[in-house]
Design an enzyme around this catalytic site. Structure first.
Site, PDB file in Angstrom:
ATOM      1  N   ASP A 228      53.698   7.583 120.862  1.00  0.00           N
ATOM      2  CA  ASP A 228      53.468   6.141 120.966  1.00  0.00           C
ATOM      3  C   ASP A 228      53.762   5.509 119.609  1.00  0.00           C
ATOM      4  OD1 ASP A 228      52.606   3.570 121.890  1.00  0.00           O
ATOM      5  OD2 ASP A 228      51.266   4.566 123.296  1.00  0.00           O
ATOM      6  N   GLY A 254      56.719   6.583 117.270  1.00  0.00           N
ATOM      7  CA  GLY A 254      57.993   5.906 117.444  1.00  0.00           C
ATOM      8  C   GLY A 254      57.939   4.978 118.635  1.00  0.00           C
ATOM      9  N   PHE A 256      59.625   3.931 122.355  1.00  0.00           N
ATOM     10  CA  PHE A 256      60.447   4.469 123.447  1.00  0.00           C
ATOM     11  C   PHE A 256      61.727   3.667 123.650  1.00  0.00           C
ATOM     12  CE2 PHE A 256      56.669   2.617 125.955  1.00  0.00           C
ATOM     13  CZ  PHE A 256      57.172   1.321 125.965  1.00  0.00           C
ATOM     14  N   HIS A 274      56.479  -0.553 134.838  1.00  0.00           N
ATOM     15  CA  HIS A 274      56.141  -1.835 135.481  1.00  0.00           C
ATOM     16  C   HIS A 274      55.903  -2.952 134.473  1.00  0.00           C
ATOM     17  CE1 HIS A 274      51.412  -1.825 135.550  1.00  0.00           C
ATOM     18  NE2 HIS A 274      51.882  -1.431 134.375  1.00  0.00           N
TER      19      HIS A 274
END
Length: 364
Positions: A228, A254, A256, A274
């Site tokens: 994360d 880091g 995504f 989502h």
């Protein structure tokens, strides 16, 4: 070695109860005049604000040590006794708190979920969903439907996640709310799927690591990688240490949107896709695809929308995404088509005892 999955009520029983509940609600709406049924639905927002007020005032915390009289409770939380009685009268009617024969107020099972330090506390969720910021966003739903865009830029001059970065107090409230809500589905998820079949599990956008920690507890032969943003991962590191999993769970930092750690046997995206518009969700999928080995699995955990017209929490969350982030919920068919664009094949959708589903995905 397979993981030690907890037992849960049979899904068939849970679904039968849901159908019965929805059937009774539908029958009631058909029996009463339409305008009355509609008025009752319109007033649901008032109940949300009443729950928010109870959380803000700390009523459940004040009752955690035992029942109190109205005067004692009002003194403890710093409220007007008559106004507090009127608030509790509404909440008691919906099973939130109770009033005993001796006149003292007490907790119910629902009220226990508002205790700050409860096993699974929804207090932060109540504070967030009833907050002025959340109300301000939903008051712009008309514009969101007209434009198909989230309302943050109109209301605050910035996107939802930019606002979270600029307002750390709100961000903490939001993070705590999402963590508590995510905890509700934790046991059903680990009961529905054998995560222990994988040597290395990578949780992408893992937050505080609640999901990965529970997986590793129940799969003693597996190791994990918690991934994360740096500030989130730093906070999660202490949770991993407290769980005694430092030797089996690496912490990597880091975004995504830039890439994800390679080498995992399973990659988890829990309530990630989502949150984002299709273009951004596609970037996340492309980065996961680039990191995966040919025989690895992608496990997407989301509220898969059903095709029926009955109530489902995903239909509410879908509008929450429209208003706040520009993301969306999807049906299984929509996921299958969307995933194929990024080199994935949806192999199966695994229902759980919660509204969440596990989408098991392979590299095409």
């Amino acid at each position: 070695m397979a993981s030690d999955r907890p037992s849960m009520p049979p899904q068939a029983l849970i679904r039968a109860v849901e159908l019965a509940r929805n059937g009774l609600a539908f029958a009631y709406r058909k029996l009463v005049p339409g305008r009355i049924a509609l008025m009752e639905l319109m007033a649901a927002g008032w109940l949300t604000q009443a729950i928010h007020a109870a959380a803000e005032l700390g009523i459940a915390d004040a009752l955690a040590d035992g029942p109190r009289s109205g005067a004692d409770l009002a003194r403890t939380i710093g409220a007007d006794e008559d106004a507090l009685h009127r608030l509790l009268r509404l909440l008691i009617a919906h099973g939130i708190f109770t009033r005993r024969r001796d006149g003292k107020y007490a907790l119910t099972s629902m009220a226990e979920a508002l205790v700050r330090d409860g096993d699974v506390s929804l207090r932060d969720a109540a504070l967030f969903f009833g907050s002025p910021t959340h109300r301000a966003h939903w008051s712009q739903l008309v514009d969101a439907v007209r434009t198909g865009k989230p309302v943050g830029v109109v209301v605050h001059g910035m996107s939802f996640f930019e606002q979270m970065q600029s307002d750390r107090e709100l961000a903490m409230l939001f993070d705590n709310a999402m963590t508590s809500i995510g905890t509700l589905s934790l046991a059903p998820l680990v009961a529905a799927y054998d995560f222990g079949r994988f040597d290395t599990v990578v949780d992408v956008g893992a937050g505080e690591g609640t999901m990965l920690i529970e997986i590793l507890r129940r799969a003693p032969q597996s190791s994990g990688i918690l991934f994360d943003l740096p500030d989130v991962a730093d906070a999660a590191a202490s949770k991993v240490a407290d769980a005694g999993l430092v030797e089996r769970c690496a912490i990597e930092r880091g975004s995504f949107f830039d890439g994800v750690p390679p080498g995992g046997d399973a990659y988890i995206l829990k309530h990630i896709l989502h949150d984002w518009p299709d273009e951004d969700a596609g970037r996340i999928l492309a980065n996961v695809r680039a990191a995966m080995k040919p025989d690895a699995r992608l496990l997407i955990i989301e509220l898969v929308l059903p095709e029926h017209h009955r109530p489902h929490p995903g239909k509410l969350i879908d509008l929450e995404m429209l208003v706040n982030t520009g993301g969306r919920e999807r049906t299984a068919a929509e996921y299958r088509t969307f995933l194929a664009r990024f080199g994935f094949t949806l192999k199966r959708v695994i229902p759980t005892a919660s509204p969440d589903n596990i989408l098991e995905v392979e590299v095409s």
